[in-house]
Design an enzyme around this catalytic site. Sequence first.
Site, mmCIF file in Angstrom:
data_model
loop_
_atom_site.group_PDB
_atom_site.id
_atom_site.type_symbol
_atom_site.label_atom_id
_atom_site.label_comp_id
_atom_site.label_asym_id
_atom_site.label_seq_id
_atom_site.Cartn_x
_atom_site.Cartn_y
_atom_site.Cartn_z
ATOM 1 N N HIS A 38 0.840 -1.201 0.000
ATOM 2 C CA HIS A 38 0.000 0.000 0.000
ATOM 3 C C HIS A 38 0.878 1.256 0.000
ATOM 4 O O HIS A 38 1.261 1.747 1.063
ATOM 5 C CB HIS A 38 -0.887 -0.004 1.240
ATOM 6 C CG HIS A 38 -1.780 -1.201 1.343
ATOM 7 N ND1 HIS A 38 -1.308 -2.444 1.716
ATOM 8 C CD2 HIS A 38 -3.109 -1.354 1.110
ATOM 9 C CE1 HIS A 38 -2.320 -3.304 1.712
ATOM 10 N NE2 HIS A 38 -3.415 -2.672 1.347
ATOM 11 N N GLU A 46 -17.976 -3.996 25.104
ATOM 12 C CA GLU A 46 -17.129 -5.183 25.284
ATOM 13 C C GLU A 46 -15.914 -5.165 24.367
ATOM 14 O O GLU A 46 -14.790 -5.454 24.789
ATOM 15 C CB GLU A 46 -17.937 -6.464 25.023
ATOM 16 C CG GLU A 46 -19.061 -6.723 25.996
ATOM 17 C CD GLU A 46 -20.331 -5.958 25.647
ATOM 18 O OE1 GLU A 46 -20.379 -5.310 24.572
ATOM 19 O OE2 GLU A 46 -21.281 -5.994 26.456
ATOM 20 N N HIS A 84 -28.237 -15.465 25.661
ATOM 21 C CA HIS A 84 -27.175 -15.242 26.647
ATOM 22 C C HIS A 84 -26.393 -16.514 26.974
ATOM 23 O O HIS A 84 -25.457 -16.473 27.756
ATOM 24 C CB HIS A 84 -27.775 -14.682 27.941
ATOM 25 C CG HIS A 84 -28.101 -13.228 27.864
ATOM 26 N ND1 HIS A 84 -28.782 -12.679 26.801
ATOM 27 C CD2 HIS A 84 -27.823 -12.196 28.708
ATOM 28 C CE1 HIS A 84 -28.915 -11.379 26.997
ATOM 29 N NE2 HIS A 84 -28.341 -11.059 28.150
#
Length: 670
Positions: free
Chosen positions: A35, A416, A478
């Site tokens: 790149h 999270e 969950h």
Amino acid sequence: MSAASAATPPAPITTMANAIRALSMDAVEAAKSGHPGMPMGMADVATVLFTRFLKFNPKQPAWADRDRFILSAGHGSMLIYSLGYLTGYERMTIDELKRFRQLGSLTPGHPEVDPSLGIEMTTGPLGQGVSTAVGFALAERITNARFGDDLINHYTYVIASDGDLMEGVSHEACSLAGHLGLNRLIVLWDDNHISIDGSTDLSFTDDTPARFRSYGWNTATVDGHDPEAVAKAIEAAQTSDKPTLIACRTIIGKGAPNKANTHGCHGSPLGADEVAATRENLGWPHEAFVVPQDVLDAWRAAGTRADAAYADWAERVAALDPSARKAFEAAMDRGVPAGLDELIGAFKKKVSEDKPSWATRVASGNVLDILVPAVPEMIGGSADLTPSNNTKAKNTADVKGRGEFNGRYVRYGVREHGMATVMNGMALHGGVIPYGGTFMQFADYCRPSIRLAALMKQRSIFVMTHDSIGLGEDGPTHQPVEHLAALRAIPNLLTLRPADAVETAECWQIALERVNGPSVLALTRQNVPTLRTEHAAENRSARGGYVILEAEGERKVTLLATGSEVSLAAEARKALQAEGIGAAVVSIPSFELFEAQDDAYKASVLGSGVRVAVEAAIRQGWDRWLGYPGATAVAFVGMSGFGESAPYQELYKHFGITAEAVVAAAKARL
Ligand SMILES: Cc1ncc(C[n+]2csc(CCOP(=O)(O)OP(=O)(O)O)c2C)c(N)n1
């Protein structure tokens, strides 16, 4: 300005930047992949940062008080490799640049962590670098609060791209950085309006500075090709009471006459003709990989700017009284905390006598009450599940931020993924051992960062509670089912699933002693009995698997289990023994550690005869133990689909994960 910036080199900054441009396009050309656009576009910004601001010392790359520089846009890795060579990191030779992207080189496609080369972390997955940088900046403030300005007092600089700021994780982490007021974090955004598909107008039209201001950041917008403007913005950022985003308006591939400002130069070699035209256009007549001596000298001088600052710092460290110096060095050296054997041993002894029926998350909380006061490096936290994860040790204060960083507990909020990246940044910075909690189901939300922690060999400790259908009524959204298998699949990650309070303490010790990799502690919501009722000083969990209950009489059956299912296996054993069938129970708190044992040990633990494994999760991964030589017949008792919502005892019955089912499975195979 930092002390290191006093000696501004008079070298022609554009020529120095052109050295980055030329090396980057040449290396990409030689590799036939890479790149070039980003390093060419950000060359001016990077030159200003490295020649006037960054406090670093290529001869002392591990200097604990160096500024941290994180190239979040890791695809532009030739930028950091060029800088490493130009500023004088010894091993980053011109030959390494010529070997860009080749096997075994120091110059892989995306940077991989190696502070000795000035590479603070592995980047490439966009969003990770800038988010992890928040953890670096947080650890800097936390260690500053502990050790004082004389020892730790530095900045965290980031170069981030559009992609970095599009990625959700950067939103989480940057929002937290603003909330905490991490004013030593300075992000230089490569605002070039180009990504792979073309113009960012195709998909990214946020008012990014306004978004960052709403997070509590300062922002500035500058022409990224105007060195003075960039320098002024960095100077202002250094004295800000907030983190700063500097939008550097740049032209991708700057210098390439035909490909600049197009996505064509983002991720492909420019091609021989364009490289030649770029040389012409930049007035850089030198051969490929040749940097003229005067330009190299100017760069090498930039690499020595902080020599005096380093020497002063080293003197201050040397002048500390021996105990303070020892504490500082122990923290920054990332070693094993002292005294764990005694602390963990005493805890184990007590619980093996008291035999509590604690959920392992409760046991973990009780272990933390002992560890956190004794291990000052430990910094806990949770993604808004503190009362469920039991991650906050008694009598510990929060890391409040905005000038107050002397607490021990971070309120990560419902972020999270951000939490996991920030934890990694803290581990990478050093001086801090981060642990953080959420429900195990949400390990998926953290997974990219857990994987990077494993790849980077960092001691991030992920506390994942509510580790099965045993969480009950919250239902299938969950309830982890495939998560243990998925975590066990990540190389260099320890997945630890303790069976009782004793094993929980042992697993904490293992995680803390594991200086070269992350751990997940999978912990129950529901109570489990203490099974290890005879105290052993030895950390039995450290072998990964062991016979927790031996058969009475000849062993005919071996029951394998982890975590909450070990007690279920113990019940099944009792029933089998009552029928005169010798059965042993093997607890396997860590597949990885068990795998590492020698064959004789594994064979002795796994035994011969019938083998039944029980885990309230999918079978994947278990066949390595079921199929280990010696078994005459095998069975697995566990899950094969998603969970249900009900009290957990009912769920275990509903899914047939019961002592009776284990007994039946064993007897059917005898
Ligand atoms: C998480 C992630 N998704 C996708 C990619 C692949 N990728 C590499 S660079 C890039 C986007 C490039 O745009 P930008 O971030 O603006 O960089 P620039 O083109 O300006 O160098 C993408 C999608 C990646 N590296 N990480």
